[in-house]
Design an enzyme around this catalytic site. Structure first.
Site, mmCIF file in Angstrom:
data_model
loop_
_atom_site.group_PDB
_atom_site.id
_atom_site.type_symbol
_atom_site.label_atom_id
_atom_site.label_comp_id
_atom_site.label_asym_id
_atom_site.label_seq_id
_atom_site.Cartn_x
_atom_site.Cartn_y
_atom_site.Cartn_z
ATOM 1 N N SER A 1 39.469 37.160 28.945
ATOM 2 C CA SER A 1 38.495 37.729 29.884
ATOM 3 C C SER A 1 37.981 39.098 29.460
ATOM 4 O O SER A 1 36.881 39.502 29.849
ATOM 5 C CB SER A 1 39.111 37.811 31.280
ATOM 6 N N GLU B 1 31.720 48.497 45.302
ATOM 7 C CA GLU B 1 32.997 49.199 45.358
ATOM 8 C C GLU B 1 33.731 48.889 44.071
ATOM 9 O O GLU B 1 33.459 47.892 43.415
ATOM 10 C CB GLU B 1 33.817 48.725 46.561
ATOM 11 N N LYS C 1 32.788 40.694 33.314
ATOM 12 C CA LYS C 1 32.219 41.162 34.578
ATOM 13 C C LYS C 1 30.687 41.323 34.552
ATOM 14 O O LYS C 1 30.029 41.165 35.564
ATOM 15 C CB LYS C 1 32.886 42.459 35.011
HETATM 16 C C1 LIG Z 1 38.435 42.301 36.493
HETATM 17 C C2 LIG Z 1 39.125 41.606 35.397
HETATM 18 C C3 LIG Z 1 39.946 40.478 35.621
HETATM 19 C C4 LIG Z 1 40.265 39.947 36.982
HETATM 20 O O1 LIG Z 1 39.190 39.571 37.761
HETATM 21 P P1 LIG Z 1 38.849 38.040 38.057
HETATM 22 O O2 LIG Z 1 37.831 38.117 39.127
HETATM 23 O O3 LIG Z 1 40.121 37.381 38.484
HETATM 24 O O4 LIG Z 1 38.337 37.477 36.801
HETATM 25 C C5 LIG Z 1 40.505 39.848 34.526
HETATM 26 N N1 LIG Z 1 40.311 40.302 33.278
HETATM 27 C C6 LIG Z 1 39.547 41.382 33.019
HETATM 28 C C7 LIG Z 1 39.377 41.815 31.599
HETATM 29 C C8 LIG Z 1 38.922 42.061 34.063
HETATM 30 O O5 LIG Z 1 38.162 43.135 33.797
#
Ligand SMILES: *Cc1c(COP(=O)(O)O)cnc(C)c1O
Length: 395
Positions: A380, A110, A88
């Site tokens: 992610s 938000e 993020k």
């Molecule tokens: C926020 C988040 C997601 C989902 O958000 P996307 O916009 O779909 O990437 C996925 N994995 C993690 C670790 C997150 O913090």
């Protein structure tokens, strides 16, 4: 296939479905983003923060033991190692820097579970920009530690007590604030959702992930992977790793959250799988696929992974799914949990429950051969935030 930035649409999806009063703010943001997106000074500064503050490039790791267990060669893109523990920050650094170049003094955002809010707080502190985050009052209680984390970094968290006191009410309040304070304030959205320019802008800031994978794959394998697999909530980590490969000859899998275990194609049971079970509608300023009932009412989504728990999906993903360029699929809570344990035990990596959905899909699909020989999974984020959930599920 790549979209012109000037277009507000991806096929029939996207656009700007917002009250008239918001249009000047969106127009200004679009104009300023176009002005700076290829500016060498802007990009040099952004790259500096991505490298020295966020810790990029993130490694591409050959997971040998997981590969052996699943029967396919697996590389993990380690966004879990980015500062803050997830992808993020790539986006919030970009938008916060843009805020400064636009001459604005205040950031608002938000947040639902608090992950985007935390990434905003980090970027706001790094750039010395006043940051205020709207959060549903219920979420502030459920996510106490994230509220504290944001406050430690100097961000003011504003609890929203209207409506259901969750994410959608926080979005409404943030929009209201933006309209009233647009002269001084920039609104930062956390995924490839919302009205134009957000889906395009957030995708571009997250594309650093896929650009790095291109270079790293050539170094390690001398070729691109056969498949790339990413979990999909709003879709920013997926678009970030997919976008640089959209014109290449490989498969892209967007793995959604199938929720709590009913093995069925009944769309009401596919709790957060918007690409799989959603229908065309308008949500948060964009036309996209939305989880809704036959009256167009938004269905409650649910998943063990808070970041995948969203009733919409980025408009570009909806478009790429329709034209067959990406393959939407899903993993259930139970499958994600199993994959979570696999990665912990076999590789010494504790993944986020969101990312575990992508791992779980590879486990299911490897046997059929549909993934090819070499797969990249976008990890992610890291799973430290999810340990209490996992502990509860194992009882
Ligand atoms: C926020 C988040 C997601 C989902 O958000 P996307 O916009 O779909 O990437 C996925 N994995 C993690 C670790 C997150 O913090």
């Amino acid at each position: 296939m790549k979209q012109e930035l000037k277009s507000t649409k991806f096929g029939k999806y996207g656009g700007q479905f917002v009250p008239e009063v918001l249009m000047p703010a969106l127009e200004e943001l679009t104009e300023q983003y176009e002005k700076y997106k290829d500016d060498p000074v802007f990009n040099e500064e952004l790259n500096y923060y991505l490298r020295d503050f966020a810790g990029r490039p993130s490694p591409l790791y050959h997971a040998k033991r997981l590969s052996k267990e699943y029967g396919v060669k697996i590389y993990l893109k380690r966004e879990d190692l980015v500062h803050g523990g997830a992808h993020k920050l790539n986006n919030t650094l970009g938008q916060a820097l843009l805020t400064r170049y636009m001459g604005k003094k205040r950031i608002i955002a938000e947040t639902g579970a608090g992950q985007h809010g935390t990434a905003c707080a980090m970027a706001g502190a790094a750039f010395g920009i006043k940051t205020e985050v709207y959060m549903g009052a219920k979420d502030t209680v459920r996510q106490r530690m994230n509220v504290y984390r944001m406050e430690l970094m100097g961000t003011r968290v504003i609890p929203v007590k209207s409506g259901s006191q969750t994410l959608k009410d926080a979005i409404n309040e943030a929009m209201r604030d933006w309209v009233a304070n647009v002269e001084t304030t920039n609104y930062m959205i956390g995924s490839v959702v919302g009205p134009h320019p957000y889906p395009t802008m957030v995708r571009d800031f997250q594309s650093v992930i896929g650009k790095e994978v291109r270079t790293q794959m050539m170094e390690k394998e001398g070729r691109f992977p056969d498949s790339i697999v990413a979990c999909t909530g709003g879709g920013s980590n997926a678009m970030g790793i997919f976008h640089p490969f959209v014109d290449d000859d490989l498969q892209l899998f967007a793995v959604e959250a199938g929720g709590g275990g009913l093995k069925t194609t009944d769309k009401e049971a596919l709790h957060s799988a918007t690409l799989c079970a959603g229908e065309e509608g308008v949500l948060h300023g964009a036309r996209t696929k939305v989880l809704q009932n036959k009256y167009g009412q938004i269905l409650e989504s649910s998943s063990i992974a808070a970041g995948l728990d969203y009733a919409g999906v980025g408009p570009e993903l909806a478009y790429l799914a329709d034209i067959g360029r990406i393959k939407p699929c899903y993993s259930l809570d139970s499958e994600a949990l199993e994959a979570f344990h696999d990665l912990c035990r076999l590789e010494g990596i504790i993944p986020a429950l969101e990312s575990s959905h992508a791992v779980a899909y590879v486990k299911k699909a490897a046997a059929s051969g549909e993934l090819g020989d070499v797969v990249v999974i976008n990890i992610s984020g890291r799973g430290d935030k999810d340990l209490e959930t996992v502990l509860g599920m194992n009882k």
